[in-house]
Design an enzyme around this catalytic site. Structure first.
Site, short mmCIF file in Angstrom:
data_model
loop_
_atom_site.label_atom_id
_atom_site.label_comp_id
_atom_site.label_asym_id
_atom_site.label_seq_id
_atom_site.Cartn_x
_atom_site.Cartn_y
_atom_site.Cartn_z
N HIS A 198 0.82 -1.09 -0.13
CA HIS A 198 -0.25 0.02 0.23
C HIS A 198 1.11 0.99 0.24
O HIS A 198 0.32 2.28 -0.73
CB HIS A 198 -0.60 -0.13 1.10
CG HIS A 198 -2.23 -0.98 1.03
ND1 HIS A 198 -1.95 -2.13 1.27
CD2 HIS A 198 -3.21 -0.58 0.45
CE1 HIS A 198 -3.58 -2.38 0.64
NE2 HIS A 198 -3.59 -1.84 0.38
N CYS A 513 -9.89 -3.24 -10.44
CA CYS A 513 -9.44 -1.94 -9.86
C CYS A 513 -8.28 -2.19 -9.07
O CYS A 513 -7.52 -1.67 -8.40
CB CYS A 513 -10.39 -1.60 -8.84
SG CYS A 513 -10.79 -3.03 -7.73
C1 PEP Z 1 -6.53 -5.28 -4.58
O1 PEP Z 1 -6.10 -6.31 -3.85
O2 PEP Z 1 -6.46 -5.65 -6.28
C2 PEP Z 1 -6.93 -4.13 -4.18
C3 PEP Z 1 -7.66 -3.32 -5.99
O3 PEP Z 1 -7.49 -3.67 -3.15
P1 PEP Z 1 -5.80 -3.18 -2.18
O4 PEP Z 1 -5.23 -3.02 -3.32
O5 PEP Z 1 -6.74 -1.86 -1.68
O6 PEP Z 1 -5.90 -4.21 -1.59
#
Ligand code: PEP
Ligand code: MG
Length: 582
Positions: A198, A513
Site C-alpha cells: 500500500h 480495480c
Molecule cells: C486489490 O487487492 O487489488 C485492491 C484493489 O485492493 P487493495 O490494494 O486496497 O488491497
C-alpha cells in the site's frame, strides 16, 4: 564523491532529480516537515525554548533531590545538564533548522541519531554508554516539543529556489506515506517494500517517482547526496556525473512533453478503433482526490479505499464516527457531479494496520482483515454502512465489499446492510433504497466460486493485488519474494479471464480495480479478455485511454486467446509485449 547505482523495484514511474533526505527510524517517530523560509527563526526559537524548559526541569529535579538520595543521582543529573548545554545538542540542531529547514523535532532527532551512531563506535565502554544519556536528554526535549502542534507547509511555500527533495527511508508505512501527500517531496526510495504494497500504491497515487526494495539504500545514501530516481527502471543513481544528470534532465523534459500531449485526450471518448466503449474509473483514498479524477476524465470512482479515513487520527478522536464519515462520502459524491462513486468498506489489517485497533494475527495477510474484521465488529461496520447509505441520498453510490470468500459472509453482510437501512428508515433519514452492492474478487476461492457471488450481488470488481498475493502465496509487502509477484503467471491469467467471462455471460458488471488496471502494458491483454471497466489511479487514466483508443479488438481478441493457451513464461511475456504493437 564517486557516483554509484542502486537497483530496486520500480513502483511509481517517471524521473526525479533532487537531494537526499534520509528519514531515520527515530526521525520517523517524530513529525518531520519543512519550514517555510520566513518561519525558520520562529522554529529555532521553539527549539531554544524547549531546551530552556528542559534545563529548568533538570534544575528542579536537582533541587528536589531527597537528602538521602545516592550521590550518583546528582551526578547523573549533572551529566544530563552538561549534555544539554553542549553545542552538539544545543547548537547543531539549530543550524539544521536554518540550513535544511527541518522542523525542530526532525532537526533534533537527526542530530541525536548522528551522535548516537558516533558514540556507538567508541571503544571506551564508559564513554560508549553515554549514548543512552544523549538519547534520554534528546527524548526529554522532544517531549516538550511535541506538546505543540504545527501546520505543515504546502508545496510552493518553500520558495522556488529550494532543490527538490527525495525521501530515503528504511521503510515507510502507508500511514507515514500519507503524511507526505501535501508536502514538497519529489520522490521516494525505501530499503524494503514490494510492487503492490500500500505504500507503493500511495506513492503512485501521489504521482511521484518511487523505487522500493533498494536494499541498504538508507545506509549507502548520505544526507544531501544528489540523487536520480528512474521510476520506470527501478534504478537510483547516487551522486551522478554532470553528463548523466544532463541525460536524465532531457528524459524528464521529454516525459513532461508526452504528459502534456496526453492532457489533450481528457475529453476524447474511451472507445477502441472498432467502436467498443470502455469505462475508465478512478481509485481514490480521500474525497480530495476527486478533482484529480475528473481532470483525468474519469467516468466515476471505481474504488474509494475508505480505510485511509481511519489512519493518522489524533488520539483524542480515535476512529471517525458516522457523521464524520458521512461528510467525507458526501463530499466525494458531490465532487463527482453525478458520476458513480464506489465506496469500499473498511479494508484494514495486513499492511494497513490502524491505531486504536489491536491487530494480533500471527499472519496478518491471512488473518482478521477487511470484511472478516467488519463482521467481527458489527457496531463499527453498521456505523460505516449508515454513513455510506446517508451519502447515497446525494448522488449515485455503489457499495463494494473486500475479501469475501464464503456465502455466509455475503449473507451476513447483506443482513447488516438491511439492518442499517432499517435504522435509517426509523429515523426518517433518506438513502438510496436500490444501493448496488458488489464484491471484490481478490481471493482465489472467490474467483473459483463465482456463482455464489453472481446470485447474491449486483456487480464484481477484481482486486488483482490481493488475487496475485493469495494465488501465488507471496506477501505483497515482502521484498524478498517480490520477484515472484507475476501478473502474467498462467494461473493469474486463467483466474482473470475466467472471472471476466463468467460475469459477462451472466450479465453482471465487472471491473478490475487492482494495479493491473492502471498498467499500460496490461491494457490490451485485459481488453482482449473482455474487460470493459478499468479502475486506476487518476494519474494513469489518460495513458490507459491512449492505449484503448489505439486498440483494435478484432486483432487483440484472437491474440489474447492464444496467450491464454500458452504456459511457457517467456512465450507469454513475449506475446504480451507483442500485443502492444499490434
Ligand atoms: C486489490 O487487492 O487489488 C485492491 C484493489 O485492493 P487493495 O490494494 O486496497 O488491497
Ligand atoms: Mg485488496
Amino acid at each position: 564523491m564517486i557516483s554509484f547505482t542502486l537497483h530496486g523495484i520500480p513502483v511509481s514511474r517517471g524521473i526525479a532529480i533532487g537531494r537526499a533526505h534520509i528519514l531515520s527510524p527515530a526521525a520517523l517517530d517524530v513529525q518531520h516537515y519543512l519550514i517555510a523560509a520566513d518561519q525558520v527563526e520562529a522554529e529555532v526559537a521553539r527549539l531554544q525554548s524547549a531546551i530552556a524548559t528542559v534545563h529548568t526541569e533538570l534544575q528542579t529535579l536537582w533541587s528536589e533531590l531527597p537528602k538521602d538520595a545516592p550521590a550518583e543521582l546528582g551526578a547523573f543529573i549533572d551529566v544530563h545538564v552538561l549534555i544539554l548545554s553542549d553545542p552538539m545538542l544545543s547548537e547543531v540542531p539549530l543550524d539544521i533548522i536554518r540550513t535544511r529547514h527541518y522542523n525542530a523535532e526532525w532537526a533534533l532527532a537527526t542530530q541525536i541519531e548522528e551522535l548516537s551512531s558516533q558514540f556507538a563506535e567508541i571503544e571506551d565502554a564508559y564513554l560508549r554508554e553515554r549514548k543512552a544519556d544523549i538519547e534520554q536528554v534528546g527524548e526529554r526535549v522532544l517531549k516538550v516539543l511535541t506538546g505543540s502542534a504545527n501546520l505543515l507547509p504546502k508545496p510552493g511555500e518553500l520558495g522556488d529556489g529550494a532543490p527538490a527533495m527525495i525521501v530515503v527511508a528504511h521503510d515507510i508505512s502507508p500511514a507515514d506515506m500519507l503524511q507526505f501527500r501535501d508536502r514538497a517531496f519529489s520522490g521516494f526510495i525505501t530499503d524494503l517494500g514490494g510492487q503492490n504494497s500500500h505504500t507503493a500504491i500511495v506513492a503512485r497515487s501521489l504521482d511521484i517517482p518511487a523505487t522500493v526494495g533498494v536494499s541498504h539504500a538508507s545506509t549507502l545514501i548520505k544526507q544531501n547526496d544528489w540523487l536520480i530516481i528512474d521510476g520506470d527502471a527501478g534504478v537510483v543513481v547516487v551522486a551522478p556525473s554532470n553528463l548523466v544528470l544532463e541525460q536524465y534532465r532531457e528524459r524528464q523534459a521529454r516525459l513532461a512533453r508526452e504528459r502534456k500531449k496526453l492532457g489533450k485526450l481528457k475529453k476524447t471518448p474511451a472507445v477502441t478503433i472498432d467502436g467498443t466503449p470502455v469505462t475508465l474509473l478512478a481509485n481514490i483514498e480521500f474525497p480530495d482526490d476527486c478533482p484529480q479524477a475528473l481532470d483525468g476524465g474519469a467516468h466515476g470512482v471505481g474504488l474509494f479505499r475508505s480505510e485511509f479515513l481511519f489512519m493518522n487520527r489524533p488520539a483524542e478522536s480515535a476512529l471517525p464516527g458516522e457523521d464524520e464519515q458521512f461528510a467525507s462520502y458526501k463530499q466525494a459524491v458531490i465532487a463527482m457531479k453525478g458520476r458513480p462513486v464506489t465506496i469500499r468498506t473498511l479494508d484494514i489489517g495486513a499492511d494497513k494496520p490502524i491505531d486504536f485497533i489491536e491487530h494480533t494475527s500471527l499472519n496478518p495477510a491471512l488473518g482478521l482483515r477487511a470484511i472478516r474484521f467488519c463482521l467481527a465488529e458489527p457496531q463499527m461496520f453498521l456505523t460505516q454502512l449508515r454513513a455510506i447509505l446517508r451519502a447515497s441520498a446525494f448522488g449515485p453510490i455503489k457499495l463494494l465489499i473486500p475479501m469475501l470468500a464464503h456465502a455466509f459472509e455475503i449473507d451476513q453482510t447483506l443482513a447488516l446492510i438491511e439492518q442499517a437501512k432499517a435504522q435509517l428508515r426509523k429515523q426518517n433519514v433518506k438513502f438510496d433504497e436500490q444501493l448496488p452492492v458488489g464484491a471484490m474478487i481478490e481471493i482465489p476461492a472467490a474467483a473459483l466460486a463465482l456463482p455464489l457471488f453472481i446470485k447474491r450481488l449486483s456487480f464484481l470488481s477484481i482486486g488483482t493485488n490481493d488475487l496475485i498475493q493469495y494465488t501465488l502465496a507471496i506477501d505483497r509487502v515482502d521484498h524478498e519474494v517480490a520477484h515472484l509477484y507475476n501478473p502474467l503467471h498462467p494461473s493469474i491469467l486463467f483466474l482473470l479471464s475466467h472471472t471476466i467471462a463468467t460475469a459477462a455471460k451472466a450479465g453482471v458488471p465487472i471491473s478490475v480495480c487492482g494495479e493491473m488496471a492502471g498498467d499500460t502494458r496490461m491494457t490490451r491483454l485485459l481488453l482482449g479478455m473482455g474487460l470493459r471497466e478499468f479502475s486506476m489511479h487518476p494519474a494513469q487514466l489518460l495513458s490507459v485511454k491512449n492505449e484503448i483508443i489505439n486498440s483494435d479488438l478484432g486483432v487483440i481478441e484472437p491474440a489474447t486467446r492464444r496467450i491464454l493457451r500458452t504456459y511457457e513464461p517467456t512465450a507469454v511475456a513475449d506475446a504480451v509485449e507483442r500485443l502492444q504493437v499490434l
